[in-house]
Design an enzyme around this catalytic site. Structure first.
Site, PDB file in Angstrom:
ATOM      1  N   HIS A 120       5.801  -4.490  -4.656  1.00  0.00           N
ATOM      2  CA  HIS A 120       5.276  -3.290  -5.307  1.00  0.00           C
ATOM      3  C   HIS A 120       5.301  -3.540  -6.807  1.00  0.00           C
ATOM      4  O   HIS A 120       6.155  -4.272  -7.303  1.00  0.00           O
ATOM      5  CB  HIS A 120       6.230  -2.139  -4.914  1.00  0.00           C
ATOM      6  CG  HIS A 120       5.827  -0.789  -5.359  1.00  0.00           C
ATOM      7  ND1 HIS A 120       5.887  -0.401  -6.674  1.00  0.00           N
ATOM      8  CD2 HIS A 120       5.387   0.283  -4.666  1.00  0.00           C
ATOM      9  CE1 HIS A 120       5.480   0.862  -6.759  1.00  0.00           C
ATOM     10  NE2 HIS A 120       5.171   1.293  -5.555  1.00  0.00           N
ATOM     11  N   ASP A 157       1.951  -4.360  -1.406  1.00  0.00           N
ATOM     12  CA  ASP A 157       1.564  -3.013  -1.836  1.00  0.00           C
ATOM     13  C   ASP A 157       0.578  -3.217  -2.984  1.00  0.00           C
ATOM     14  O   ASP A 157       0.903  -3.872  -3.982  1.00  0.00           O
ATOM     15  CB  ASP A 157       2.801  -2.242  -2.295  1.00  0.00           C
ATOM     16  CG  ASP A 157       2.480  -0.809  -2.700  1.00  0.00           C
ATOM     17  OD1 ASP A 157       3.004   0.110  -2.047  1.00  0.00           O
ATOM     18  OD2 ASP A 157       1.719  -0.613  -3.664  1.00  0.00           O
TER      19      ASP A 157
END
Lengths: 336, 132
Positions: free
Chosen positions: A144, A174
């Protein structure tokens, strides 16, 4: 192979926090609007008493809501929470014991993937692997923003994975890690907080400059001060440098063999059905070459700056599915 | 921003024999244990409430903010309010309109922003309320 669509209930955070739905009601609404078949949930968001004290009744209701809507649980997002105590962070063994019941609950729910976080060290991963294997659950470390496929912490995990070499350890890309623009809705919020166009321009320039996020933010905040920008939107802009990553999109390709699930992060979809801030055509081209059967959760995070009255999260997921289907069809067609 | 908008509702203040009872919602997307609550400051009816006059009601106990630090197994579920008791010798009467300001500092135990430093999220919520 294939990519099966679904949604993480995190997309409906505004609706959930407002108490507008119980968990079974939220899943029924997903089913009614055909947003499946995959359902991902965050244990510490959706389940009271997670992970040790979830009532049997709540588990039964969750399973039956999934079943009656012909949906399937694809991932359970778990948290490492190493700083639960302010002055005594978790040791390796404490981290393992903190993760153990979360993984075991995933096993009980027959969820194939548990989302884990970058805070887990290679030593913890080594000790979690047998627990994951016993419960037939794959641990997917979420990559992320501000991390990316080749940032130091992720590289350390990639090395650990090579050494441990288990099918139960993988990654969850992500798409926040590899964005092409700051979402316009976020910029509008800063404008409404008093940031001038010169401030927005300085912010965009700092965000696009390569380098460490905190340094880029400090450079921006210095320039903002010299421009006389009001303090609040400048402070709020800090999260732009950690939420919206600038890593290289093509690098995801290296992670494909160890990808166990995907977070289809997005903020905006325009009238042409494209996401201005994230290059979905490019992403779907890369991920469509997977040799696995993967699941992808639509993860709308515009609720970070939009109220429930400003945007219907369910509608955003419908648009996201349409966009992903279009790009996936094109990508698979071009592969013959 | 929206997490802040969720902290105080229009009916979050109730009159009690000792002062007020205030319902506060967590300004985060998921539940956190009480050990992650580092500070709660309250300003009501133009008065800053001293920390000695603030108690958190939890499982029939009345706790100071300092006493929360060890409660790693006691969870603030994200959809539930935390009820705070405020001692005030001269509280506003029921039906009064007033401004309420709550500052909440919560440590986010998995967002590590530096060596031995976890993110502490400061939320400042302000609203007009009617004392119930």
């Amino acid at each position: 192979m294939s990519i099966c669509l679904g949604v993480t209930l995190y997309s409906m955070t505004n609706e959930w926090l407002a108490g507008a739905y119980t968990l079974p009601q939220l899943i029924d609404e997903m089913g009614r609007r055909n947003l499946g078949p995959g359902v991902e949930l965050i244990g510490f968001q959706s389940l009271r008493g997670f992970p040790n004290k979830v009532s049997k009744e709540d588990i039964k209701e969750l399973k039956s809501a999934i079943e009656r809507n012909n949906l399937v649980l694809t991932a359970l997002a778990c948290n490492a929470d190493i700083a639960l105590k302010k002055d005594a962070w978790m040791s390796t063994d404490e981290s393992v014991e903190y993760m153990r019941p979360q993984i075991e609950l995933a096993g009980e729910l027959n969820v194939p993937v548990v989302r884990i976080q970058i805070g887990l060290t290679p030593e913890v991963l080594q000790k979690l692997e047998p627990i994951a294997a016993r419960n037939k659950v794959k641990l997917g470390m979420e990559i992320h923003a501000p991390e990316g496929p080749n940032t130091p912490k992720v590289l350390a995990t990639r090395e650990a994975y090579e050494l441990i070499d288990s099918e139960y350890l993988g990654f969850i890309p992500d798409f926040s890690a590899t964005m092409r623009a700051i979402p316009l809705g976020m910029l509008d919020k800063l404008r409404s907080g008093g940031m001038s166009e010169a401030g927005i321009e300085a912010l965009d320039r700092a965000w696009k400059t390569p380098g460490v996020p905190i340094k880029r933010y400090m450079d921006f905040s210095q320039e903002a001060r010299s421009l006389g920008e009001p303090e609040l939107p400048v402070v709020q802009a800090r999260l732009i440098f950690t939420m919206f990553g600038r890593e290289n999109l093509a690098d995801w390709e290296e992670l494909l063999p160890r990808t166990v699930h995907i977070h289809g992060k997005y903020y905006d979809i325009d009238e042409t059905g494209n996401s201005p801030s994230i290059d979905y055509a490019g992403l779907m081209r890369i991920f469509s070459t997977t040799e696995r059967n993967l699941t992808m959760s639509s993860e709308w995070e515009g609720h970070a700056y939009l109220d429930m009255t400003e945007q219907d999260a369910f509608g955003m997921v419908e648009k996201h599915h349409a966009m992903c289907r279009r790009f996936l069809d094109e990508a698979f067609a071009s592969q013959g | 921003m929206t997490l802040e908008a969720n902290v105080l509702g229009p009916e979050s203040v109730r009159s009690t024999p000792l002062g007020y009872e205030i319902d506060v919602h967590l300004a985060w997307y998921r539940s956190l244990p009480l050990s992650c609550v580092e500070n709660i400051s309250i300003r009501i009816a133009d008065k800053a409430i001293p920390q000695d006059d603030i108690r958190i009601s939890y499982n029939d106990k009345q706790l100071t903010v300092e006493e929360l630090a060890d409660l790693v197994d006691d969870w603030w579920f994200v959809q539930d309010p935390l009820t705070i008791q405020v001692n005030d010798n001269s509280p506003l009467s029921k039906g009064s309109r007033t401004s309420l300001q709550v500052t909440l500092d919560t440590r986010i135990p998995y967002i590590i922003i530096g060596p031995e430093t976890a993110l502490v999220k400061r939320t400042e919520a302000m609203t007009e309320v009617t004392v119930k």
